[in-house]
Write a protein that holds these residues in place. Structure first.
Motif, PDB file in Angstrom:
ATOM      1  N   ARG A 187      17.627  27.615  18.993  1.00 49.84           N
ATOM      2  CA  ARG A 187      18.631  26.542  18.975  1.00 49.84           C
ATOM      3  C   ARG A 187      20.052  27.045  18.768  1.00 49.84           C
ATOM      4  O   ARG A 187      21.012  26.284  18.911  1.00 49.84           O
ATOM      5  CB  ARG A 187      18.311  25.512  17.890  1.00 49.84           C
ATOM      6  CG  ARG A 187      18.344  26.044  16.469  1.00 49.84           C
ATOM      7  CD  ARG A 187      17.890  24.975  15.486  1.00 49.84           C
ATOM      8  NE  ARG A 187      17.863  25.444  14.114  1.00 49.84           N
ATOM      9  CZ  ARG A 187      18.884  25.350  13.268  1.00 49.84           C
ATOM     10  NH1 ARG A 187      20.016  24.814  13.675  1.00 49.84           N
ATOM     11  NH2 ARG A 187      18.778  25.789  12.038  1.00 49.84           N
ATOM     12  N   ARG A 188      20.203  28.316  18.435  1.00 49.11           N
ATOM     13  CA  ARG A 188      21.530  28.894  18.217  1.00 49.11           C
ATOM     14  C   ARG A 188      21.428  30.395  18.434  1.00 49.11           C
ATOM     15  O   ARG A 188      20.381  31.002  18.165  1.00 49.11           O
ATOM     16  CB  ARG A 188      22.007  28.595  16.796  1.00 49.11           C
ATOM     17  CG  ARG A 188      23.452  28.950  16.502  1.00 49.11           C
ATOM     18  CD  ARG A 188      23.815  28.674  15.048  1.00 49.11           C
ATOM     19  NE  ARG A 188      23.700  27.261  14.711  1.00 49.11           N
ATOM     20  CZ  ARG A 188      22.818  26.769  13.835  1.00 49.11           C
ATOM     21  NH1 ARG A 188      21.966  27.582  13.208  1.00 49.11           N
ATOM     22  NH2 ARG A 188      22.787  25.481  13.590  1.00 49.11           N
ATOM     23  N   TYR A 189      22.513  31.001  18.941  1.00 48.99           N
ATOM     24  CA  TYR A 189      22.499  32.432  19.228  1.00 48.99           C
ATOM     25  C   TYR A 189      23.780  33.075  18.722  1.00 48.99           C
ATOM     26  O   TYR A 189      24.876  32.545  18.935  1.00 48.99           O
ATOM     27  CB  TYR A 189      22.361  32.658  20.736  1.00 48.99           C
ATOM     28  CG  TYR A 189      22.272  34.107  21.151  1.00 48.99           C
ATOM     29  CD1 TYR A 189      21.259  34.936  20.659  1.00 48.99           C
ATOM     30  CD2 TYR A 189      23.191  34.653  22.039  1.00 48.99           C
ATOM     31  CE1 TYR A 189      21.168  36.258  21.043  1.00 48.99           C
ATOM     32  CE2 TYR A 189      23.103  35.983  22.442  1.00 48.99           C
ATOM     33  CZ  TYR A 189      22.095  36.773  21.934  1.00 48.99           C
ATOM     34  OH  TYR A 189      22.014  38.087  22.310  1.00 48.99           O
ATOM     35  N   HIS A 190      23.625  34.209  18.058  1.00 47.12           N
ATOM     36  CA  HIS A 190      24.744  34.980  17.529  1.00 47.12           C
ATOM     37  C   HIS A 190      24.932  36.207  18.424  1.00 47.12           C
ATOM     38  O   HIS A 190      24.351  37.268  18.163  1.00 47.12           O
ATOM     39  CB  HIS A 190      24.457  35.418  16.087  1.00 47.12           C
ATOM     40  CG  HIS A 190      24.138  34.284  15.154  1.00 47.12           C
ATOM     41  ND1 HIS A 190      25.066  33.752  14.287  1.00 47.12           N
ATOM     42  CD2 HIS A 190      22.986  33.575  14.961  1.00 47.12           C
ATOM     43  CE1 HIS A 190      24.513  32.760  13.596  1.00 47.12           C
ATOM     44  NE2 HIS A 190      23.251  32.639  13.981  1.00 47.12           N
ATOM     45  N   PRO A 191      25.711  36.090  19.504  1.00 49.27           N
ATOM     46  CA  PRO A 191      25.772  37.167  20.498  1.00 49.27           C
ATOM     47  C   PRO A 191      26.335  38.482  19.983  1.00 49.27           C
ATOM     48  O   PRO A 191      26.038  39.550  20.527  1.00 49.27           O
ATOM     49  CB  PRO A 191      26.662  36.584  21.598  1.00 49.27           C
ATOM     50  CG  PRO A 191      27.468  35.535  20.923  1.00 49.27           C
ATOM     51  CD  PRO A 191      26.571  34.963  19.880  1.00 49.27           C
ATOM     52  N   HIS A 192      27.139  38.427  18.926  1.00 45.60           N
ATOM     53  CA  HIS A 192      27.734  39.645  18.373  1.00 45.60           C
ATOM     54  C   HIS A 192      27.110  40.036  17.043  1.00 45.60           C
ATOM     55  O   HIS A 192      27.662  40.857  16.312  1.00 45.60           O
ATOM     56  CB  HIS A 192      29.244  39.462  18.213  1.00 45.60           C
ATOM     57  CG  HIS A 192      29.940  39.109  19.494  1.00 45.60           C
ATOM     58  ND1 HIS A 192      30.156  40.025  20.498  1.00 45.60           N
ATOM     59  CD2 HIS A 192      30.433  37.921  19.943  1.00 45.60           C
ATOM     60  CE1 HIS A 192      30.775  39.431  21.507  1.00 45.60           C
ATOM     61  NE2 HIS A 192      30.942  38.164  21.210  1.00 45.60           N
ATOM     62  N   GLY A 193      25.950  39.457  16.734  1.00 51.81           N
ATOM     63  CA  GLY A 193      25.285  39.740  15.479  1.00 51.81           C
ATOM     64  C   GLY A 193      25.665  38.735  14.408  1.00 51.81           C
ATOM     65  O   GLY A 193      26.668  38.015  14.526  1.00 51.81           O
ATOM     66  N   ARG A 194      24.884  38.688  13.372  1.00 53.14           N
ATOM     67  CA  ARG A 194      25.088  37.683  12.328  1.00 53.14           C
ATOM     68  C   ARG A 194      26.307  37.951  11.452  1.00 53.14           C
ATOM     69  O   ARG A 194      26.766  37.066  10.727  1.00 53.14           O
ATOM     70  CB  ARG A 194      23.830  37.564  11.467  1.00 53.14           C
ATOM     71  CG  ARG A 194      22.662  36.951  12.220  1.00 53.14           C
ATOM     72  CD  ARG A 194      21.447  36.756  11.346  1.00 53.14           C
ATOM     73  NE  ARG A 194      20.410  36.052  12.086  1.00 53.14           N
ATOM     74  CZ  ARG A 194      20.328  34.736  12.221  1.00 53.14           C
ATOM     75  NH1 ARG A 194      21.239  33.967  11.644  1.00 53.14           N
ATOM     76  NH2 ARG A 194      19.354  34.183  12.911  1.00 53.14           N
ATOM     77  N   ASP A 195      26.821  39.165  11.489  1.00 51.67           N
ATOM     78  CA  ASP A 195      28.009  39.473  10.686  1.00 51.67           C
ATOM     79  C   ASP A 195      29.291  38.949  11.331  1.00 51.67           C
ATOM     80  O   ASP A 195      30.319  38.831  10.664  1.00 51.67           O
ATOM     81  CB  ASP A 195      28.133  40.985  10.477  1.00 51.67           C
ATOM     82  CG  ASP A 195      27.030  41.534   9.583  1.00 51.67           C
ATOM     83  OD1 ASP A 195      26.467  40.747   8.796  1.00 51.67           O
ATOM     84  OD2 ASP A 195      26.733  42.736   9.680  1.00 51.67           O
ATOM     85  N   ALA A 196      29.234  38.662  12.633  1.00 53.26           N
ATOM     86  CA  ALA A 196      30.410  38.136  13.336  1.00 53.26           C
ATOM     87  C   ALA A 196      30.527  36.631  13.104  1.00 53.26           C
ATOM     88  O   ALA A 196      29.515  35.933  13.010  1.00 53.26           O
ATOM     89  CB  ALA A 196      30.313  38.433  14.827  1.00 53.26           C
ATOM     90  N   PRO A 197      31.750  36.110  13.013  1.00 55.63           N
ATOM     91  CA  PRO A 197      31.941  34.676  12.726  1.00 55.63           C
ATOM     92  C   PRO A 197      31.864  33.794  13.957  1.00 55.63           C
ATOM     93  O   PRO A 197      32.472  32.728  14.013  1.00 55.63           O
ATOM     94  CB  PRO A 197      33.356  34.654  12.132  1.00 55.63           C
ATOM     95  CG  PRO A 197      34.067  35.741  12.873  1.00 55.63           C
ATOM     96  CD  PRO A 197      33.027  36.836  13.085  1.00 55.63           C
ATOM     97  N   LEU A 198      31.131  34.227  14.973  1.00 57.23           N
ATOM     98  CA  LEU A 198      31.082  33.520  16.248  1.00 57.23           C
ATOM     99  C   LEU A 198      29.647  33.205  16.638  1.00 57.23           C
ATOM    100  O   LEU A 198      28.730  33.986  16.330  1.00 57.23           O
ATOM    101  CB  LEU A 198      31.738  34.370  17.337  1.00 57.23           C
ATOM    102  CG  LEU A 198      33.158  34.854  17.036  1.00 57.23           C
ATOM    103  CD1 LEU A 198      33.599  35.874  18.061  1.00 57.23           C
ATOM    104  CD2 LEU A 198      34.130  33.680  16.992  1.00 57.23           C
ATOM    105  N   VAL A 199      29.456  32.092  17.323  1.00 61.01           N
ATOM    106  CA  VAL A 199      28.104  31.655  17.631  1.00 61.01           C
ATOM    107  C   VAL A 199      28.083  30.850  18.930  1.00 61.01           C
ATOM    108  O   VAL A 199      29.080  30.238  19.311  1.00 61.01           O
ATOM    109  CB  VAL A 199      27.551  30.810  16.458  1.00 61.01           C
ATOM    110  CG1 VAL A 199      28.291  29.487  16.344  1.00 61.01           C
ATOM    111  CG2 VAL A 199      26.059  30.584  16.581  1.00 61.01           C
ATOM    112  N   ILE A 200      26.935  30.884  19.608  1.00 61.55           N
ATOM    113  CA  ILE A 200      26.670  30.008  20.749  1.00 61.55           C
ATOM    114  C   ILE A 200      25.727  28.919  20.263  1.00 61.55           C
ATOM    115  O   ILE A 200      24.587  29.196  19.879  1.00 61.55           O
ATOM    116  CB  ILE A 200      25.996  30.775  21.913  1.00 61.55           C
ATOM    117  CG1 ILE A 200      26.902  31.877  22.456  1.00 61.55           C
ATOM    118  CG2 ILE A 200      25.595  29.812  23.022  1.00 61.55           C
ATOM    119  CD1 ILE A 200      28.053  31.381  23.283  1.00 61.55           C
TER     120      ILE A 200
END
Length: 232
Positions: free
Chosen positions: A164-177
Motif C-alpha cells: 500500500r506504500r513504497y519508499h523508493p529511496h529507503g526508509r531513511d529518506a523522507p519521501l514516499v509513494i
C-alpha cells in the motif's frame, strides 16, 4: 479480493515510464510485460492484466509494485519464461491476483523460490531468479532483494496484506509513494506535498524556513528533504 477501502490500490494511475523508473528497467520492458511485443508469440509476463496495444497505458499501484518485484527477480538474467513461471507459481501458492505485491510473498519468498527451483527447475543453465547465498549453512535470498521488499508497507488485512506504500529511496529518506497522497506521485512522507514542488524550491535557493512558509511543510521535514536532495 480487494476491499472497498483498498480500491485506490487498483486505480490506473501511473504511466509506463513512471513504473519503469521505479522498477529500474526501461519503459519498453514494462510495455512488453503488460502489452506484449508486436509480432511475438511470447506470452507477456502480466498476461492476466494485458493492456490494449493502442493509446496511453496506465498501471495501478499494485501493478507497479509487482513490476518492481519482477524487475528484482529479473536482475540475475532469468528468462521471461522463467519469470512468468515464477509469478504463476506464486499466484497458485498464495492464491491472489497480485501475487508479487503481497505481504505473503515477502514473508514466504525464500520458500517459494526454493520450492520453484526444486519442483520446476529451468532447463536452461544459469536461468535463475535469485542468487542464493549461504547464512549459517542455510540458503538465503540476496540482500538487495530482501532490502528492496523492506521498502514496501503492507495493509493490515491478514487475508491479503496488499502493498500500500513504497519508499523508493529507503526508509531513511523522507519521501514516499502512496496512492492516497499527491495523486500517487512521490510526496514528502506524511503529507500531501509533492516532492517535485519542494525540489523546485530547493533548486531556486529556498531555505528550510522559506519552504515551511511557502508550502506549510513542517520545518523538520523541510530540513530532511533539503538534506536528502543535497546529498543525492
Amino acid at each position: 479480493m480487494i476491499s472497498p477501502l483498498e480500491q485506490h490500490l487498483t486505480q490506473p494511475t501511473y504511466r509506463l515510464n513512471e513504473a519503469a523508473e521505479l522498477a529500474g528497467v526501461s519503459t519498453q520492458t514494462v510495455s512488453y510485460w503488460f502489452r506484449g511485443r508486436a509480432g511475438s508469440e511470447q506470452t507477456p509476463l502480466f498476461a492476466d492484466r494485458l493492456r490494449d496495444g493502442g493509446g496511453e497505458v496506465r498501471l495501478s499501484f499494485l501493478e507497479v509494485s509487482e513490476t518492481i518485484v519482477a524487475a528484482l527477480l529479473r536482475r540475475n538474467g532469468a528468462s521471461m519464461a522463467r519469470l512468468r513461471t515464477a509469478r504463476e507459481f506464486t499466484r497458485t501458492r498464495i492464491g491472489n491476483e497480485y501475487p508479487l505485491a503481497t505481504r505473503q510473498f515477502k514473508l514466504a519468498s525464500l520458500r517459494i523460490l526454493l520450492d520453484l527451483e526444486q519442483q520446476s527447475p529451468s532447463r536452461r543453465s544459469g536461468d535463475v531468479l535469485a542468487d542464493f547465498s549461504l547464512e549459517a549453512g542455510r540458503k538465503a535470498l540476496p540482500f538487495y532483494f530482501t532490502e528492496a521488499l523492506e521498502r514496501f508497507d503492507y495493509s493490515d488485512d491478514q487475508g491479503n496484506g496488499w502493498a500500500r506504500r513504497y519508499h523508493p529511496h529507503g526508509r531513511d529518506a523522507p519521501l514516499v509513494i502512496d496512492p492516497v497522497y499527491g495523486s500517487g506521485r512521490l510526496t514528502v512522507a506524511g503529507t500531501n506535498i509533492r516532492a517535485a514542488a519542494v525540489f523546485a524550491r530547493i533548486e531556486q535557493g529556498y531555505t528550510a524556513e522559506d519552504i515551511t512558509d511557502d508550502l506549510r511543510l513542517p520545518i523538520a521535514l523541510a530540513e530532511a528533504v533539503i538534506k536528502f536532495k543535497t546529498a543525492a
